[in-house]
Enzyme design. Structure first.
Site, mmCIF file in Angstrom:
data_model
loop_
_atom_site.group_PDB
_atom_site.id
_atom_site.type_symbol
_atom_site.label_atom_id
_atom_site.label_comp_id
_atom_site.label_asym_id
_atom_site.label_seq_id
_atom_site.Cartn_x
_atom_site.Cartn_y
_atom_site.Cartn_z
ATOM 1 N N LEU A 134 -5.660 -0.979 -10.708
ATOM 2 C CA LEU A 134 -5.311 -0.863 -9.286
ATOM 3 C C LEU A 134 -5.503 0.584 -8.877
ATOM 4 C CD1 LEU A 134 -1.915 -2.823 -9.027
ATOM 5 C CD2 LEU A 134 -4.120 -3.566 -8.116
ATOM 6 N N HIS A 135 -6.340 0.825 -7.890
ATOM 7 C CA HIS A 135 -6.519 2.218 -7.471
ATOM 8 C C HIS A 135 -6.986 2.379 -6.035
ATOM 9 C CE1 HIS A 135 -10.743 1.245 -8.278
ATOM 10 N NE2 HIS A 135 -11.013 2.247 -7.467
ATOM 11 N N ARG A 136 -7.445 1.308 -5.396
ATOM 12 C CA ARG A 136 -8.010 1.449 -4.054
ATOM 13 C C ARG A 136 -6.956 1.926 -3.067
ATOM 14 N NH1 ARG A 136 -13.455 -0.740 -2.117
ATOM 15 N NH2 ARG A 136 -14.513 -0.929 -4.097
#
Length: 361
Positions: free
Chosen positions: A206-208
Site C-alpha cells: 500500500l503506498h498510493r
C-alpha cells in the site's frame, strides 16, 4: 554518429523498468546514456540500494527533489531538469510511467526542443482525479516516441489522435522480472530470513497517495488486509508514507506481518513464494501475473485492464475472477531491445547491437 540519451527516473519502479532498457542501450553502438535521478524516492534503503542491486549505472546527477504538493514538486523538478538538459545536451529524453518525475522530464525536454520517448505510453483509467492519469495524458501528448505495452494502450492513444510514433513493444517489466530471476540471491534468502514457507502466505503493498492521504481510504484498505490475514498470513513491506499515515490517522496495523521495504530482488523472491497478492500499486499487478499469482487490486480501477480480462487480477469491489488465460501482449522479454532499436532508428544511428564482454555486461 553517437547520440546521447538522457534517462529521467525518480521512483523505485522506474529504476526497475530502466534496468533492461539501460542494458540494451549499452549493447547498442552509437548510443550513450546519462541517468538522472530526480530524488522523488529519496530514502537510501529504497533508492540507492535499488541501483546497486540492479547493477544500474550510478546517476550522473541526483537532484534530491522530494516532498511538497504535486505541483510544487513537479515545478522544482522542471526547473532543475532545465539546467540538466542544458548541461548534457541530449538528443532524446526517456521517461517512464506516470510519476511527477515523468511529467517534469517530459515538460523540460519539450520546452528545450528535445524529443521525448515515453515508456508505458497509452495507459488509462479514465479518472482525471488521479494525478497519475493527468501525468500519463500530458506526457503522451508531449512525446515523439510512444512505447505502448499492449494493444489496449495503442487503442487508447488512437482515440486521442496519437498514432505517429506509437509502437507496441510489450512490457519492460516482463524483461526486468526475467532478468532479476537470473540474478544470484543473497544468502540466507529472504524467505529464510523472514521464517516464511513457500505457498503459505500472501504479499501486500500500500503506498498510493489516494490510499495513504485519506483516513477512510487507508482504514478500508488496512481493514481488507486484516480480514484476509485471519485466514492466511499477509506480509506487508511497509512504505514509510504508509507507516506515517497509519500513525497520523490512528489506523490499527495489528494482525499483519509488517516488514521493512525490500530491495527489488528480494521482492521478486517474496512474490515467487506467495499464494496471493493484494496491492494498490500498478506495477505489482503485472508482477503478480509474471509469477502467475492471483492479485486483488485495492482500487476502484486499473490501468492494466488485460490482467482483469485474463482472470489473474480483480478489483476489490468485484467478488470473483474471470476465467483465467495467458496474456500475450506483454511479450516474451524483448521489449527493451525493441525500444532501443526504435530509438536508434529515430536518431539515425547504427541499429546493430554489439556483444558486451567483461565488466560492460
Amino acid at each position: 554518429m553517437t547520440a546521447r540519451l538522457l534517462t529521467v527516473v525518480g521512483a523505485r519502479p522506474q529504476f526497475v523498468k530502466a534496468m533492461p532498457v539501460s542494458r540494451a542501450i549499452r549493447r547498442m553502438p552509437g548510443l550513450d546514456e546519462v541517468m538522472v535521478h530526480t530524488g522523488q524516492h529519496h530514502d537510501s534503503a529504497l533508492s540507492a540500494a535499488f541501483f546497486a542491486a540492479l547493477d544500474l549505472p550510478a546517476p550522473a546527477e541526483n537532484l534530491g527533489i522530494h516532498g511538497g504538493s504535486h505541483g510544487e514538486m513537479t515545478g522544482r523538478m522542471l526547473a532543475a531538469l532545465d539546467g540538466v538538459i542544458a548541461r548534457h545536451a541530449p538528443d532524446l529524453v526517456i521517461v517512464y510511467g506516470d510519476t511527477n518525475s515523468t511529467l517534469a522530464g517530459a515538460l523540460a525536454a519539450a520546452k528545450a526542443g528535445v524529443p521525448v520517448a515515453h515508456v508505458e505510453a497509452g495507459l488509462r483509467v479514465f479518472d482525471r482525479s488521479m494525478p497519475e492519469e493527468t501525468n500519463r495524458v500530458v506526457v503522451d501528448h508531449l512525446s515523439r516516441l510512444l512505447f505502448a505495452p499492449t494493444r489496449t494502450a495503442v487503442a487508447n492513444l488512437a482515440r486521442e489522435g496519437l498514432v505517429e510514433g506509437v509502437l507496441q513493444v510489450g512490457d519492460v517489466m516482463q524483461d526486468a522480472v526475467l532478468a532479476m530471476a537470473a540474478m544470484p540471491q543473497s544468502e540466507p534468502g529472504v524467505l529464510q530470513r523472514l521464517s516464511l514457507v513457500p505457498d503459505t502466505y500472501a504479499v501486500a503493498t500500500l503506498h498510493r497517495a489516494a490510499t495513504t492521504d485519506d483516513a477512510a481510504n487507508l482504514a478500508a484498505a488496512i481493514g481488507y488486509l486484516r480480514a484476509r490475514a485471519a485466514a492466511l498470513p499477509v506480509v506487508l513491506p511497509l512504505h514509510p508514507r504508509t507507516r506515517a499515515a497509519a500513525a497520523r490517522f490512528g489506523v490499527d496495523l495489528s494482525g499483519l506481518m509488517m516488514i521493512e521495504p525490500l530491495g527489488p530482488l528480494d521482492m521478486q523472491r517474496l512474490l515467487a513464494g506467495c499464494t496471493a497478492v493484494f496491492t494498490d500499486s500498478g506495477g505489482l499487478q503485472k508482477e503478480a501475473y509474471f509469477h502467475r499469482k492471483p492479485c486483488v487490486t485495492l482500487r476502484d480501477s486499473t490501468e492494466w485492464t488485460e490482467t482483469i480480462e485474463a482472470g489473474w487480477n480483480r478489483l476489490w469491489t468485484v467478488a470473483d475472477y474471470r476465467p483465467r488465460r495467458e496474456i500475450s501482449d506483454y511479450g516474451t522479454g524483448d521489449a527493451a531491445e525493441r525500444i532501443v532499436q526504435a530509438i536508434a532508428r529515430f536518431l539515425a544511428v547504427d541499429a546493430a547491437p554489439r556483444v558486451l564482454t567483461g565488466a560492460e555486461a
